[in-house]
Scaffold this active site. Structure first.
Site, PDB file in Angstrom:
ATOM      1  N   LYS A  77      -0.429  -7.241   9.645  1.00  0.00           N
ATOM      2  CA  LYS A  77       0.050  -6.003   9.022  1.00  0.00           C
ATOM      3  C   LYS A  77       0.417  -5.043  10.151  1.00  0.00           C
ATOM      4  CE  LYS A  77      -1.437  -2.509   5.607  1.00  0.00           C
ATOM      5  NZ  LYS A  77      -2.509  -2.081   4.689  1.00  0.00           N
ATOM      6  N   SER A 152      -1.315  -1.490  -0.095  1.00  0.00           N
ATOM      7  CA  SER A 152      -0.291  -1.219   0.883  1.00  0.00           C
ATOM      8  C   SER A 152       0.040  -2.412   1.774  1.00  0.00           C
ATOM      9  CB  SER A 152      -0.760  -0.052   1.770  1.00  0.00           C
ATOM     10  OG  SER A 152      -1.924  -0.432   2.495  1.00  0.00           O
ATOM     11  N   SER A 176      -6.063  -2.189  -0.837  1.00  0.00           N
ATOM     12  CA  SER A 176      -4.808  -2.687  -0.251  1.00  0.00           C
ATOM     13  C   SER A 176      -4.781  -4.135   0.208  1.00  0.00           C
ATOM     14  CB  SER A 176      -4.400  -1.807   0.926  1.00  0.00           C
ATOM     15  OG  SER A 176      -3.823  -0.634   0.430  1.00  0.00           O
TER      16      SER A 176
HETATM   17  N1  GLN Z   1      -3.542   2.553  -3.020  1.00  0.00           N
HETATM   18  C1  GLN Z   1      -4.543   3.300  -2.316  1.00  0.00           C
HETATM   19  C2  GLN Z   1      -3.907   4.466  -1.603  1.00  0.00           C
HETATM   20  O1  GLN Z   1      -2.775   4.675  -1.803  1.00  0.00           O
HETATM   21  C3  GLN Z   1      -5.285   2.405  -1.365  1.00  0.00           C
HETATM   22  C4  GLN Z   1      -4.505   2.095  -0.140  1.00  0.00           C
HETATM   23  C5  GLN Z   1      -5.257   1.238   0.818  1.00  0.00           C
HETATM   24  O2  GLN Z   1      -6.201   0.534   0.464  1.00  0.00           O
HETATM   25  N2  GLN Z   1      -4.839   1.308   2.074  1.00  0.00           N
HETATM   26  O3  GLN Z   1      -4.518   5.169  -0.876  1.00  0.00           O
END
Ligand code: GLN
Length: 487
Positions: A77, A152, A176
């Site tokens: 990532k 994400s 995420s």
């Molecule tokens: N969807 C969540 C956010 O927008 C979690 C994102 C994540 O786990 N990095 O913060």
């Protein structure tokens, strides 16, 4: 040979027995990535470095000084710092940033001989649930190109689902890893907070962020996690605790253990196809000799509001370092220093990141600190206590990973709250610091994958991986390849 249909262990064995060289394997996956750019799963490819790493992996294999991972490709990532290779975090503000050092997990997997194919697309600074918040454009779900892959870590999930890389890394602050794994029909594990070093992983919300792995099967995730995990003196929040032998533990006896089904996870809002798939999975676990009890996590519904105070608060502080002076992008037309900061940040950050910085700054400000930030911290404690109580009655908590399957691109971009609700089942594990895994357990009427989530006791990644592995020994959901990516 159809290398993309093989698991990581299958690939490792081919390398060890010298039926295929790492250079050939690396070339194969790079070509596959090049033929599938429609997914937009990668931000950067590192073909020259990859081939160099593959050559040295081949040398190591020939000298007999190798492990199962030596020569096997991996994708990172794009928030893991990689020496000499762009680390953008999906943001314009880091779009020209070349890291001078490797994140600890990159260093560790590199030491095991893994070959880096490139850096995967992601929501900007890991803020999002659909991968539509990337400066480099949305990622598409390989099961249906009109749908989101989740976020994400959507690039990593799409890449593994389409078999562009056998495994990939991700980070999980509120879901995420688990949510995109569910949307893409693959296995994704978020370890306990502190299990894996965060050194060199660009921070979003430091008390919640945790690095983990995407793979098709749990046994593959186990091998990669084994090599990533463990104490790191460079990360003061990493835990000095021995890492069990995850591979050995895959075979542990599960019969007699207890699964808790939180009643709050099976209420309104859960898609009917998902509920059915989870029910059949529970039946399968029963047949392994596991007991099933109903449990309650009464504070679950406070997870989202609590997270959306704490995570933005930490983000507003972490992201203050991006000011045009130290890293990345700097606005060109500026009058003075303050104007330079202002323009750089206005031009360099996207809308969602700005929204979080503003929320975070607000909840931390003197007048509102007690009303929001302190209250959220108290609720976080209560959420952790919910889990402590639940784990007096069971060994694992089982439920759906997400309330729906992958939604359509552009369907939630204008409604942040609808977007935030995607993480309703995943976010509390981050607030408590617990490990979680998502595995595929079926598909809905539209043919989209369904994810099952298991949450474990602190540092029981072994138990989660064993549950997932033994489930996968009796099912083949994890072996499904999206049409269009089979050949
Ligand atoms: N969807 C969540 C956010 O927008 C979690 C994102 C994540 O786990 N990095 O913060």
């Amino acid at each position: 040979m159809d290398l993309h249909t093989l698991s990581l262990s299958g690939l490792g064995k081919l390398l060890q027995t010298k039926q295929v060289s790492s250079v050939e394997m690396t070339d194969y996956f790079l070509t596959r990535i090049g033929n599938n750019t429609d997914l937009n799963a990668f931000i950067t490819l590192a073909p020259e470095l990859a081939l160099e790493q593959a050559k040295s992996a081949d040398k190591r294999i020939n000298s007999g000084n190798s492990s199962l991972l030596t020569g096997v490709p991996v994708a990172y990532k794009d928030l893991f710092c990689t020496e000499g290779v762009q680390t953008s975090c999906g943001s314009k503000i880091l779009s020209n940033f070349i890291s001078p050092y490797n994140a600890t997990i990159v260093e560790r997997l590199q030491n095991a001989g893994m070959v880096m194919l490139g850096k995967t697309n992601m929501d900007e600074f890991a803020m999002g649930s659909s991968n539509e918040n990337s400066y480099f454009g949305a990622v598409k779900n390989p099961w249906n190109l009109n749908r989101v892959p989740g976020g994400s870590s959507g690039g990593s999930a799409a890449a593994v689902a389409a078999r562009l890389s056998p495994v990939a890394t991700g980070s999980d602050t509120g879901g995420s890893i688990r949510q995109p794994a569910a949307f893409c029909g693959i296995t994704g594990i978020k370890p306990s907070y502190g299990r894996v070093s965060r050194y060199g992983m660009v921070a979003f919300a430091s008390s919640l962020d945790q690095a983990g792995v995407f793979a098709t099967a749990a046994e593959d995730a186990a091998v990669v996690l084994q090599n990533m995990a463990g104490f790191d003196p460079k990360d003061s929040t990493s835990i000095d605790k021995p890492v069990p032998d995850f591979q050995l533990e895959l075979q542990q006896t599960l019969s007699g253990k207890t699964i808790g089904l939180p009643k709050e996870y099976f209420s309104e809002g859960l898609d009917a196809d998902i509920a059915r798939a989870i029910d059949s999975a529970v039946e399968l676990f029963k047949s392994f000799g596991l007991n099933i009890v109903e449990i309650s996590l009464p504070k679950s519904e406070l997870g989202i509001p609590c997270y959306y105070v704490i995570a933005p608060a930490e983000a507003s502080s972490n992201l203050s370092r991006f000011d045009g002076v130290r890293y990345g992008y700097r606005s060109e037309h500026t009058d003075d220093l303050v104007d330079m900061y202002r323009r750089t940040r206005s031009e360099g950050f996207g809308d969602e990141v700005k929204r979080r910085i503003m929320i975070g700054t607000y909840v931390l400000s003197a007048g509102y600190y007690d009303a929001y930030y302190r209250k959220a911290q108290r609720i976080r404690r209560m959420i952790a206590e919910d889990f402590d109580n639940a784990f007096k009655q069971c060994d694992f908590i089982l439920g759906p990973t997400t309330p729906t399957t992958a939604f359509e691109l552009n369907s939630k971009v204008d409604d942040p709250v609808a977007m935030y609700l995607n993480d309703i089942y995943t976010i509390t594990a981050n607030l408590a610091g617990l490990p979680g895994i998502s595995i595929p357990c079926g598909s809905d009427k539209k043919g989209l994958p369904i994810g099952l989530q298991l949450i474990g006791k602190y540092f029981d990644e072994s138990g989660l991986l064993a549950m997932a592995h033994q489930f996968q020994q009796h099912t083949d959901f994890h072996k499904q390849i999206p049409t269009g990516y089979q050949a």
